[in-house]
Design a protein around this motif. Structure first.
Motif, PDB file in Angstrom:
ATOM      1  N   ASP A 108       1.072  -1.018   0.220  1.00  0.00           N
ATOM      2  CA  ASP A 108      -0.345  -0.011   0.088  1.00  0.00           C
ATOM      3  C   ASP A 108       0.675   1.463  -0.445  1.00  0.00           C
ATOM      4  O   ASP A 108       0.481   2.318  -0.826  1.00  0.00           O
ATOM      5  CB  ASP A 108      -0.660  -0.206   1.382  1.00  0.00           C
ATOM      6  N   ALA A 109       2.132   0.877   0.832  1.00  0.00           N
ATOM      7  CA  ALA A 109       2.503   2.230   1.043  1.00  0.00           C
ATOM      8  C   ALA A 109       3.463   2.476  -0.346  1.00  0.00           C
ATOM      9  O   ALA A 109       3.503   3.861  -0.946  1.00  0.00           O
ATOM     10  CB  ALA A 109       4.000   2.672   2.214  1.00  0.00           C
ATOM     11  N   TYR A 110       3.996   0.997  -0.922  1.00  0.00           N
ATOM     12  CA  TYR A 110       4.425   1.565  -1.708  1.00  0.00           C
ATOM     13  C   TYR A 110       3.610   1.977  -3.243  1.00  0.00           C
ATOM     14  O   TYR A 110       4.302   2.668  -4.332  1.00  0.00           O
ATOM     15  CB  TYR A 110       5.474   0.294  -2.548  1.00  0.00           C
ATOM     16  N   SER A 111       2.455   2.105  -3.014  1.00  0.00           N
ATOM     17  CA  SER A 111       1.417   2.058  -4.513  1.00  0.00           C
ATOM     18  C   SER A 111       1.547   3.705  -4.764  1.00  0.00           C
ATOM     19  O   SER A 111       1.307   4.294  -4.761  1.00  0.00           O
ATOM     20  CB  SER A 111       0.296   0.665  -4.565  1.00  0.00           C
ATOM     21  N   LYS A 112       1.107   3.934  -3.050  1.00  0.00           N
ATOM     22  CA  LYS A 112       1.047   5.865  -3.041  1.00  0.00           C
ATOM     23  C   LYS A 112       1.880   6.225  -3.278  1.00  0.00           C
ATOM     24  O   LYS A 112       1.955   6.955  -3.868  1.00  0.00           O
ATOM     25  CB  LYS A 112       0.901   5.765  -1.842  1.00  0.00           C
ATOM     26  N   LYS A 113       3.556   5.431  -3.446  1.00  0.00           N
ATOM     27  CA  LYS A 113       4.800   6.381  -3.569  1.00  0.00           C
ATOM     28  C   LYS A 113       4.382   6.532  -4.961  1.00  0.00           C
ATOM     29  O   LYS A 113       4.293   7.899  -5.654  1.00  0.00           O
ATOM     30  CB  LYS A 113       5.539   5.848  -3.282  1.00  0.00           C
ATOM     31  N   LEU A 114       4.467   5.392  -5.699  1.00  0.00           N
ATOM     32  CA  LEU A 114       4.393   5.385  -7.166  1.00  0.00           C
ATOM     33  C   LEU A 114       3.353   6.201  -7.420  1.00  0.00           C
ATOM     34  O   LEU A 114       2.882   7.151  -9.260  1.00  0.00           O
ATOM     35  CB  LEU A 114       3.658   3.908  -8.102  1.00  0.00           C
ATOM     36  N   GLY A 115       2.382   6.572  -6.897  1.00  0.00           N
ATOM     37  CA  GLY A 115       1.306   7.452  -6.867  1.00  0.00           C
ATOM     38  C   GLY A 115       0.998   8.683  -7.554  1.00  0.00           C
ATOM     39  O   GLY A 115       0.895   9.647  -8.293  1.00  0.00           O
ATOM     40  N   ASN A 116       2.141   9.451  -6.426  1.00  0.00           N
ATOM     41  CA  ASN A 116       2.718  10.336  -6.731  1.00  0.00           C
ATOM     42  C   ASN A 116       3.871  10.929  -7.768  1.00  0.00           C
ATOM     43  O   ASN A 116       4.237  11.567  -7.775  1.00  0.00           O
ATOM     44  CB  ASN A 116       3.589  10.707  -4.727  1.00  0.00           C
TER      45      ASN A 116
END
Length: 116
Positions: A108-116
């Motif tokens: 989840d944290a990694y996908s949020k980083k990708l989203g930014n």
């Protein structure tokens, strides 16, 4: 007669009681007393005997209760031993779920980083 001189009267002794009758009366009363004492002692021993019997019965009841408790405890130990593999599996699954949860948080944290 001279008024200064006293006249003596004959001393009368009380009638002598029949010694045999008095002895019989004493022995009868002593027999009644001793009979009462022996009866009381006998009753005390009967009471102690009854108390001992009752105590013995209570100990037998306690022995039966202890045997039943021991039997039930053995049964519980067998059931626990039978459940032990399942409990170990539950612990293993719990550890795997915790690891999976951590992986989900990281993803989840990694996908949020990708989203930014």
């Amino acid at each position: 007669e001279d008024p200064a001189v006293e006249t003596a009267e004959e001393a009368k002794e009380p009638a002598e009681a029949d010694i045999n009758e008095l002895c019989k009366d004493m022995f009868n009363k002593m027999a009644i007393y001793l009979t009462g004492e022996l009866t009381a002692t006998s009753e005390d021993y009967k009471l102690l005997e009854n108390m001992n019997k009752l105590t013995s019965l209570k100990y037998l009841e306690m022995k039966d209760i202890a045997i039943n408790i021991s039997r039930n405890l053995k049964d519980l130990n067998k059931k626990y031993a039978a459940l032990q593999p399942y409990l170990e599996q539950i612990n293993l699954i719990e550890e795997q779920v915790a690891a999976l949860e951590q992986a989900a948080y990281k993803l989840d944290a990694y996908s949020k980083k990708l989203g930014n």
